[in-house]
Scaffold this active site. Structure first.
Site, short mmCIF file in Angstrom:
data_model
loop_
_atom_site.label_atom_id
_atom_site.label_comp_id
_atom_site.label_asym_id
_atom_site.label_seq_id
_atom_site.Cartn_x
_atom_site.Cartn_y
_atom_site.Cartn_z
N GLU A 183 -3.04 -8.99 4.42
CA GLU A 183 -2.88 -9.17 2.95
C GLU A 183 -3.83 -10.24 2.41
OE1 GLU A 183 -1.14 -10.63 5.15
OE2 GLU A 183 -0.17 -12.46 4.44
N HIS A 198 -3.31 -11.76 9.21
CA HIS A 198 -2.85 -11.54 7.83
C HIS A 198 -3.73 -10.53 7.08
CE1 HIS A 198 0.16 -14.79 7.33
NE2 HIS A 198 -0.54 -15.39 8.29
N CYS A 231 2.86 -12.10 10.70
CA CYS A 231 2.97 -13.50 11.10
C CYS A 231 4.45 -13.89 11.29
CB CYS A 231 2.24 -14.39 10.10
SG CYS A 231 1.82 -16.00 10.78
#
Lengths: 235, 80
Positions: free
Chosen positions: A197, A195, A86
């Protein structure tokens, strides 16, 4: 294996990245401040999402000149594993480690929801545990994720197999050729708007991001093994 | 010396903000408005009287930081 999670003023996905490393591969991980001038202790560097320096001027524009970024350039050249997520992706494009630029979503909306991605390239350090064509469910959260490259650069990206992820369904931001993530020519530096994660446990809605972390551990172990083999040959 | 720097999105790159403003102007009845492009305007105070040197340095500032030349064009004016 040692991971660094960079922290810029305004980073807000640093904790998610740190926890994702702990929860997926259980390797050593440190927060490394933007003022750091030595990354030699680390094998992988994660550049997290957020709003570095408030996104003043442009996303990632000011972060590219933080002291730690000179070390990130060195690490990239040394073949270490670097992932920008990002705002981290925006920083890597601004600093020239990855081609292209991220501009305002064509809808002008901040888009924050799950998207489906097609894994286009499994030869990178962060995608070797996936199969080519896998469709994975990963969240996005961005207002400026519209990936732009000119036609000439796009042709080069395709020729070098540098497109890592594409949006599978609806293109959430208008990015060229539905691109969600790219890598450098060597495949050790990867940048993406979604994302992974935030997709490491079913309770989060998806665990499809786990393989990004297992991939880099694989890459590290393979590199260590071949390094050991070549030093054994040298002896 | 004062510098005025204008950073604009390249013509071949989509400007969604400009399009939104164009739509709003049309809604207000200003149908004569064609394309709208939105850019950035920066004022810099430079501690120098050497015009040539200022121009040279401004070019570097623009290329390095103020504009992302992948998607933006820039121009500047010097006053004083």
């Amino acid at each position: 294996m040692k991971f660094a999670v960079l922290v810029f003023p305004g980073s807000n996905c640093d904790i998610d990245c740190y926890k994702a490393v702990e929860d997926t591969v259980g390797q050593s991980v440190d927060y490394v401040f933007h003022t750091a001038t030595d990354l030699s202790a680390y094998d992988a560097i994660l550049v997290p999402g957020g709003f570095s320096y408030g996104d003043y001027l442009r996303c990632g524009a000011i972060a590219q000149f933080a002291p730690v970024m000179a070390e990130v350039h060195k690490a990239a050249e040394a073949g270490k594993f670097i992932l920008g997520i990002c705002n981290g992706f925006q920083i890597l494009t601004e600093s020239g480690l990855l081609p292209g630029a991220l501009i305002r979503n064509n809808s002008l909306k901040f888009r924050c929801h799950q998207v489906e991605l097609v894994v286009e390239n499994t030869n990178t350090s962060f995608t070797n545990a996936y199969k080519q064509g896998d469709v994975i469910d990963i969240p996005i959260a961005h207002g400026e994720g519209n990936y732009f490259v000119d036609d000439e650069t796009l042709a080069k990206l395709k020729a070098n197999n540098q497109i890592v992820f594409r949006y599978a369904g609806d293109n959430p931001n208008g990015s060229v050729d539905n691109i969600a993530g790219v890598c450098n020519e060597a495949g050790n530096v990867v940048g993406m708007m979604p994302h992974p994660e935030r997709a490491v446990k079913d309770i989060l809605g998806s665990a499809d991001g786990v393989k990004m972390f297992t991939s880099v551990l694989n890459a590290f172990l393979t590199q260590a093994k071949s390094g050991a083999a070549s030093s054994a040959r040298a002896n | 010396m004062k510098a005025k720097v204008y950073v604009t999105i390249k013509q071949n790159v989509l400007d969604p903000q400009g399009n939104a403003v164009q739509g709003a102007l049309h809604t207000l009845g200003f149908n004569e408005v064609g394309k709208v492009r939105i850019g950035k305007y920066l004022e810099l105070e430079l501690d120098t009287n050497d015009r040539a040197q200022a121009e040279e340095k401004l070019k570097v500032m623009c290329e390095k930081l103020l504009a992302n030349t992948v998607v933006e064009d820039y121009r500047f004016e010097l006053e004083g």
